[in-house]
Design a protein around this motif. Structure first.
Motif, short mmCIF file in Angstrom:
data_model
loop_
_atom_site.label_atom_id
_atom_site.label_comp_id
_atom_site.label_asym_id
_atom_site.label_seq_id
_atom_site.Cartn_x
_atom_site.Cartn_y
_atom_site.Cartn_z
N ASP A 29 -12.62 49.97 -22.38
CA ASP A 29 -14.07 50.58 -22.82
C ASP A 29 -14.71 50.94 -22.05
OD1 ASP A 29 -15.03 52.13 -25.06
OD2 ASP A 29 -16.97 50.04 -25.31
N PHE A 30 -13.82 51.45 -21.28
CA PHE A 30 -14.82 52.02 -19.64
C PHE A 30 -14.20 52.68 -18.99
CE2 PHE A 30 -15.07 47.59 -19.89
CZ PHE A 30 -16.28 47.01 -19.96
N THR A 31 -15.15 53.64 -18.82
CA THR A 31 -15.36 54.62 -18.14
C THR A 31 -15.01 55.30 -16.84
OG1 THR A 31 -17.70 55.43 -17.32
CG2 THR A 31 -16.40 56.11 -19.63
N GLU A 32 -14.95 54.14 -16.08
CA GLU A 32 -14.55 54.31 -14.67
C GLU A 32 -14.42 52.41 -14.21
OE1 GLU A 32 -18.29 55.93 -12.17
OE2 GLU A 32 -19.10 55.12 -13.79
N ILE A 33 -14.23 52.30 -12.21
CA ILE A 33 -14.06 51.46 -11.97
C ILE A 33 -14.71 50.98 -10.93
CG2 ILE A 33 -12.72 49.13 -10.91
CD1 ILE A 33 -10.09 50.82 -12.48
N VAL A 34 -15.54 49.73 -10.41
CA VAL A 34 -16.71 49.60 -9.70
C VAL A 34 -16.07 48.04 -9.42
CG1 VAL A 34 -19.28 48.83 -9.13
CG2 VAL A 34 -18.83 50.86 -10.76
N VAL A 35 -16.21 48.30 -7.96
CA VAL A 35 -15.25 46.85 -7.32
C VAL A 35 -16.66 46.35 -5.80
CG1 VAL A 35 -14.35 45.73 -5.48
CG2 VAL A 35 -12.52 47.86 -7.84
N VAL A 36 -17.17 45.56 -6.56
CA VAL A 36 -18.45 44.83 -5.62
C VAL A 36 -17.78 43.75 -4.64
CG1 VAL A 36 -20.59 44.16 -5.80
CG2 VAL A 36 -20.19 45.43 -7.73
N CYS A 37 -17.93 44.19 -3.42
CA CYS A 37 -17.42 43.16 -2.14
C CYS A 37 -18.54 42.35 -1.82
CB CYS A 37 -17.08 43.93 -0.92
SG CYS A 37 -14.99 44.49 -2.32
N ILE A 38 -19.18 41.38 -2.04
CA ILE A 38 -19.73 40.37 -1.65
C ILE A 38 -19.41 39.97 0.22
CG2 ILE A 38 -21.44 38.38 -2.42
CD1 ILE A 38 -21.27 40.71 -4.08
N GLY A 39 -20.55 39.55 0.24
CA GLY A 39 -20.65 39.17 1.66
C GLY A 39 -21.04 39.65 2.87
N THR A 40 -20.69 39.29 4.07
CA THR A 40 -21.42 39.50 5.98
C THR A 40 -20.79 39.88 6.56
OG1 THR A 40 -23.19 39.19 6.50
CG2 THR A 40 -22.14 37.20 6.17
N ASN A 41 -21.33 40.58 7.37
CA ASN A 41 -20.11 40.31 8.91
C ASN A 41 -21.08 39.78 9.58
OD1 ASN A 41 -23.04 42.37 9.47
ND2 ASN A 41 -21.56 44.78 9.12
N LEU A 42 -21.34 38.94 9.87
CA LEU A 42 -21.97 38.02 10.58
C LEU A 42 -21.06 36.92 10.66
CD1 LEU A 42 -26.04 38.34 9.77
CD2 LEU A 42 -24.54 39.06 11.07
N TYR A 43 -21.02 36.16 9.68
CA TYR A 43 -19.32 35.38 9.86
C TYR A 43 -18.09 35.54 9.70
CZ TYR A 43 -24.04 32.76 8.64
OH TYR A 43 -25.87 32.91 9.39
N THR A 44 -17.80 35.35 9.93
CA THR A 44 -16.12 35.43 9.59
C THR A 44 -15.59 34.52 8.72
OG1 THR A 44 -14.68 33.33 10.73
CG2 THR A 44 -15.62 35.38 12.45
N GLY A 45 -16.69 33.60 7.84
CA GLY A 45 -15.38 33.08 6.92
C GLY A 45 -16.35 33.64 5.72
N ASP A 46 -17.46 34.73 5.97
CA ASP A 46 -17.84 35.33 4.45
C ASP A 46 -17.87 36.50 4.47
OD1 ASP A 46 -19.31 35.09 2.20
OD2 ASP A 46 -21.99 35.57 3.41
N SER A 47 -16.67 37.23 5.44
CA SER A 47 -16.66 38.82 5.37
C SER A 47 -15.62 39.02 4.62
CB SER A 47 -16.08 38.89 7.50
OG SER A 47 -14.86 38.13 7.80
N LEU A 48 -15.05 38.21 3.75
CA LEU A 48 -13.79 39.03 3.60
C LEU A 48 -14.07 40.07 2.47
CD1 LEU A 48 -10.73 38.30 2.46
CD2 LEU A 48 -11.62 36.74 0.73
N GLY A 49 -15.04 39.89 1.79
CA GLY A 49 -15.18 40.91 0.93
C GLY A 49 -15.51 42.18 1.45
#
Length: 202
Positions: A29-49
């Motif tokens: 029942d949705f009209t579009e897709i939104v992908v929210v990629c969480i993270g930061t470019n400051l730490y490699t381990g948190d850069s997956l998103g």
């Protein structure tokens, strides 16, 4: 419900993209897709998103049915998360939202990708209280959970995260392509809303 597969498993893209697609069609029942990629470019381990977001943008930039928030250049993180979610709620009120994030886990699960059929609770492993995101989420276990989680994020292999992000982006692109034919047309959605408004006023 949770579906999981190691990122090196050649069947992971087909299996996890199918899990996302099946979840969508339980309530299409949705009209579009939104992908929210969480993270930061400051730490490699948190850069997956952010890496996943940038890879997806290369494939889907300008696509009228898929919108991506959180890239290497414009990451979505704890400091701007609430503002981003408010923007999405206003601009994409009938979007199917998929959240993406890295996480820490048990040593033997490192490299595992998980599709979880519930909102993402970002920052849990670091003790952060952030708002839940999405109808469904996908996360990658990038390192071992322990007493020094911040240090673990700093010392995670960049090559490993890059390789994992390539698989996650392929999963999401495949799932998006399979979901798009089942989206509610924007015009039909507008007509439904107008009809609901007339019904409530009569």
């Amino acid at each position: 419900m949770m579906h999981h597969s190691h990122y090196l498993d050649k069947k992971s893209v087909a299996y996890l993209s199918e899990a996302l697609t099946s979840h969508y069609f339980k309530n299409p029942d949705f009209t579009e897709i939104v992908v929210v990629c969480i993270g930061t470019n400051l730490y490699t381990g948190d850069s997956l998103g952010p890496m996943v977001g940038s890879r997806m943008l290369e494939r889907l930039e300008g696509h009228r049915h898929v919108h991506i928030y959180g890239t290497w250049d414009k990451p979505v993180h704890a400091l701007n998360l609430q503002k981003t979610l408010a923007h999405i709620a206003q601009k994409h009120s009938r979007a199917y939202i998929i959240a993406v994030d890295a996480c820490l886990g048990q040593y033997f699960k490192i490299g595992t990708l998980q599709v979880v059929e519930e909102p993402l609770q970002p920052g849990v492993s670091l003790g952060k209280q952030l708002p839940p995101i999405g109808h469904v989420h996908i996360k990658g276990i990038i390192n071992n959970h322990g007493p020094l989680n911040h240090k673990v994020l700093e010392h995670t292999s960049l090559t490993f995260v890059q390789d994992m992000s390539a698989v996650v982006s392929r999963i999401l692109v495949k799932a998006s392509q399979d979901i798009i034919p089942g989206l509610v047309p924007q015009q039909a959605s507008s007509m439904d809303q107008a009809s609901d408004s007339l019904s409530s006023s009569s």
